[in-house]
Design a protein around this motif. Structure first.
Motif, mmCIF file in Angstrom:
data_model
loop_
_atom_site.group_PDB
_atom_site.id
_atom_site.type_symbol
_atom_site.label_atom_id
_atom_site.label_comp_id
_atom_site.label_asym_id
_atom_site.label_seq_id
_atom_site.Cartn_x
_atom_site.Cartn_y
_atom_site.Cartn_z
ATOM 1 N N GLY A 253 8.634 20.709 -19.979
ATOM 2 C CA GLY A 253 7.925 19.444 -19.786
ATOM 3 C C GLY A 253 7.339 19.280 -18.405
ATOM 4 O O GLY A 253 6.764 18.234 -18.093
ATOM 5 N N ASN A 254 7.440 20.299 -17.563
ATOM 6 C CA ASN A 254 6.945 20.244 -16.191
ATOM 7 C C ASN A 254 5.425 20.421 -16.192
ATOM 8 O O ASN A 254 4.915 21.494 -16.509
ATOM 9 N N ALA A 255 4.698 19.359 -15.821
ATOM 10 C CA ALA A 255 3.239 19.395 -15.837
ATOM 11 C C ALA A 255 2.666 20.341 -14.787
ATOM 12 O O ALA A 255 1.507 20.750 -14.883
ATOM 13 N N GLY A 256 3.464 20.695 -13.788
ATOM 14 C CA GLY A 256 2.983 21.615 -12.755
ATOM 15 C C GLY A 256 2.577 22.961 -13.323
ATOM 16 O O GLY A 256 1.652 23.612 -12.808
ATOM 17 N N TYR A 257 3.253 23.379 -14.372
ATOM 18 C CA TYR A 257 2.885 24.655 -14.994
ATOM 19 C C TYR A 257 1.473 24.591 -15.584
ATOM 20 O O TYR A 257 0.703 25.566 -15.500
#
Length: 573
Positions: A253-257
């Protein structure tokens, strides 16, 4: 032989661009049905030309030179097949997933290159997703255990770490590192085992920090044991890092990826494309300077650019490259006589191709068609099972002799150990009629039939059809249990199997018919043969099984009829 080719593309790219700009830009709007038809034609041609039934593997070239494709390119060919399964909603090609699995199982699952094992792991995960068969997931986990041994923190340069490319430890490459991150995150999403995600994040974090340019976002190809970076431009590198980032985003769920993936995609669609009359298309070089493994590279690049686009379909620059590539593949890179595809998607055409470049084109055509619109349907009745979509055991695929149904038939079938499995599923136990459509152009043929592994007919005769373009049917009946069953036709010389046979399809007539008779203010529903009675308020559904699995005849009382006013009934197997 696995090769890594260094080539100069700047000069060649200018030549291609200058040539392409002489062609005026035109509109190339198509329907979803058109794109699906193209994808089907490409994949079917690929399977007929490259599936080697005798070796249960993919050929390396067409025309055939007697060689077989390599381990990692087989995994990508398997993935191209599964694109077709997914795109058609399992209406076509489904049984061939197991055929490909059996082919690799005969040869062994481990390779000398960690990136190759990553590709096979991802193909196995995909097979699991499409079938639910735990064999595939278990094999993927076993293979990934071997992949994890490729991590090394003693080499190379001032910041040691990363996955070795190969088991000989000659270099550390994006192919292995992004591949391990992608496969590990994929396994975590299917199993929930945190060790897979931990390893995926470890590998991705190291590689993104050390091998992605923080200004341009180009992904370096590899570094040598002395720590020196090699910056070859290959769509494959950016594609894999995008794929790993998207998979990690979905796992965490990490949008940074996703931000990382979008930055890398920006580099690829600006710097690893060539211009055509259809727009800019993915480009790794021409046939003269894109050699060896490079023939495969645009397939994974396209796959993961499409996956990134599907996360945010407002990204028009991605769509423009994806659509232009799909259109150029079909109109500029396709040999229209043989349905073969050139290495360079901008053309020119090629008459002799390898499995790598052909499956890469199939990937792009399938992925674009699926994104563009819903599959219009195979047109094959639900109770008709095409032999070419079944599980093949050392049998070939053909479409040479006209008159077949579906997209081909199975052929090259005259030796012990050769067979075909049809997977069926019946709601109730009972006797079913099996109608087999075939051609026996060399005279009478015979085969053994097994139901769920038990002999049902030791020597079923298929009378001669006098020519391979003549088709006939034979009909036999067997008792089946409820639930899934496997119908196998096998060549077994010890029980009398003989002669060549081409098998086109298996048809199992539906149960019924239903009869509804009025009895006073009530109705009597009766039927013959096996099946579960279903009802619906409208002929279009929704259909649901009647409770308690009623048997024929069934009286529908007037009180129930009054409550329902209108009701429709049918049988399902």
């Amino acid at each position: 032989m696995k090769t890594r080719i260094l080539r100069l593309v700047a000069t060649v790219r200018l030549v291609v661009l200058a040539s392409a700009l002489q062609v005026p830009l035109v509109c190339h709007a198509q329907t979803a049905e058109t794109y699906h038809a193209r994808a089907d034609q490409a994949l079917q041609s690929f399977l007929v030309k490259f599936w080697d039934g005798g070796h249960q593997y993919l050929r390396n070239r067409f025309p055939d030179d007697g060689s077989l494709t390599g381990y990692w390119t087989y995994a990508n060919g398997w993935d191209a097949l599964m694109d077709g399964v997914e795109r058609t909603g399992r209406q076509k090609y489904l049984g061939l997933i197991e055929s490909f699995y059996l082919g690799q199982d005969e040869r062994g699952w481990f390779a000398g290159y960690y990136d190759d094992e990553c590709w096979m792991t991802m193909a196995l995960i995909r097979a699991y997703d499409l079938t639910g068969d735990p064999r595939y997931l278990n094999q993927a986990k076993t293979l990934f255990d071997d992949i994890k041994t490729g991590w090394d923190s003693t080499c190379c340069g001032v910041n040691p770490g990363g996955m070795w490319w190969d088991k000989a430890h000659t270099q550390k490459a994006t192919a292995a590192n992004a591949g391990a991150a992608l496969a590990g995150a994929s396994l975590y999403r299917r199993t929930g085992e945190s060790s897979f995600l931990d390893f995926a994040q470890q590998v991705y974090g190291y590689w993104h920090s050390n091998m992605v340019n923080k200004v341009t976002f180009q992904v370096a190809d590899h570094f040598e044991t002395n720590g020196s970076k090699v910056l070859w431009k290959f769509t494959y590198n950016e594609g894999l890092m995008m794929g790993a980032a998207v998979e990690l985003n979905e796992a965490t769920g990490n949008a940074g990826y996703l931000t990382n993936a979008q930055n890398i995609a920006g580099f690829m669609i600006k710097n690893e494309v060539t211009s055509t009359s259809y727009g800019k298309v993915l480009f790794d070089g021409t046939s003269s300077d894109c050699g060896g493994d490079c023939h495969q590279f645009k397939g994974p690049a396209y796959r993961y650019l499409m996956r990134l686009y599907s996360k945010d379909t407002s990204q028009k620059p991605y769509f423009d490259v994806l659509k232009a590539s799909a259109d150029a593949i079909w109109n500029l890179a396709r040999n229209k006589v043989r349905t073969l595809f050139a290495i360079n998607w901008a053309g020119p055409l090629e008459s002799s191709v390898d499995e790598l470049q052909d499956n890469a084109a199939c990937v792009a055509l399938s992925r674009f068609a699926q994104q563009y619109g819903v599959y219009p349907g195979s047109g094959v009745p639900a109770n008709q099972f095409e032999a070419e979509n079944a599980t093949l055991r050392h049998i070939g695929l053909e479409s040479t002799y006209p008159g077949f149904t579906g997209w081909g038939y199975v052929a090259g079938w005259n030796g012990d150990g050769q067979g075909i499995d049809f997977k069926v599923n019946f709601a109730t136990a009972g006797t079913r009629e099996l109608i087999l459509r075939y051609a026996a152009g060399a005279g009478n043929a015979s085969r053994a039939i097994y139901i769920n592994g038990a002999g049902a007919s030791t020597n079923l005769i298929f009378p001669s059809t006098t020519a391979w373009s003549n088709y006939n049917t034979i009909s036999v009946s067997y008792d089946f249990p409820p639930g899934p069953s496997t119908i196998s036709l096998i060549f077994n010389s010890s029980t009398g199997s003989s002669n060549w046979l081409n098998l086109d399809n298996l048809t199992i007539p539906p149960p019924g018919p239903l009869t509804v008779a009025v009895h006073g203010e009530s109705a009597l529903v009766s039927w013959s043969g096996p099946g579960l009675l279903q009802s619906a308020p409208d002929v279009s559904g929704p259909w649901s099984d009647l409770t308690n699995s009623p048997t024929s005849p069934l009286m529908i009382p007037s009180t129930e009829m009054d409550a329902r006013r209108h009701q429709f009934y049918r049988l399902r197997q």
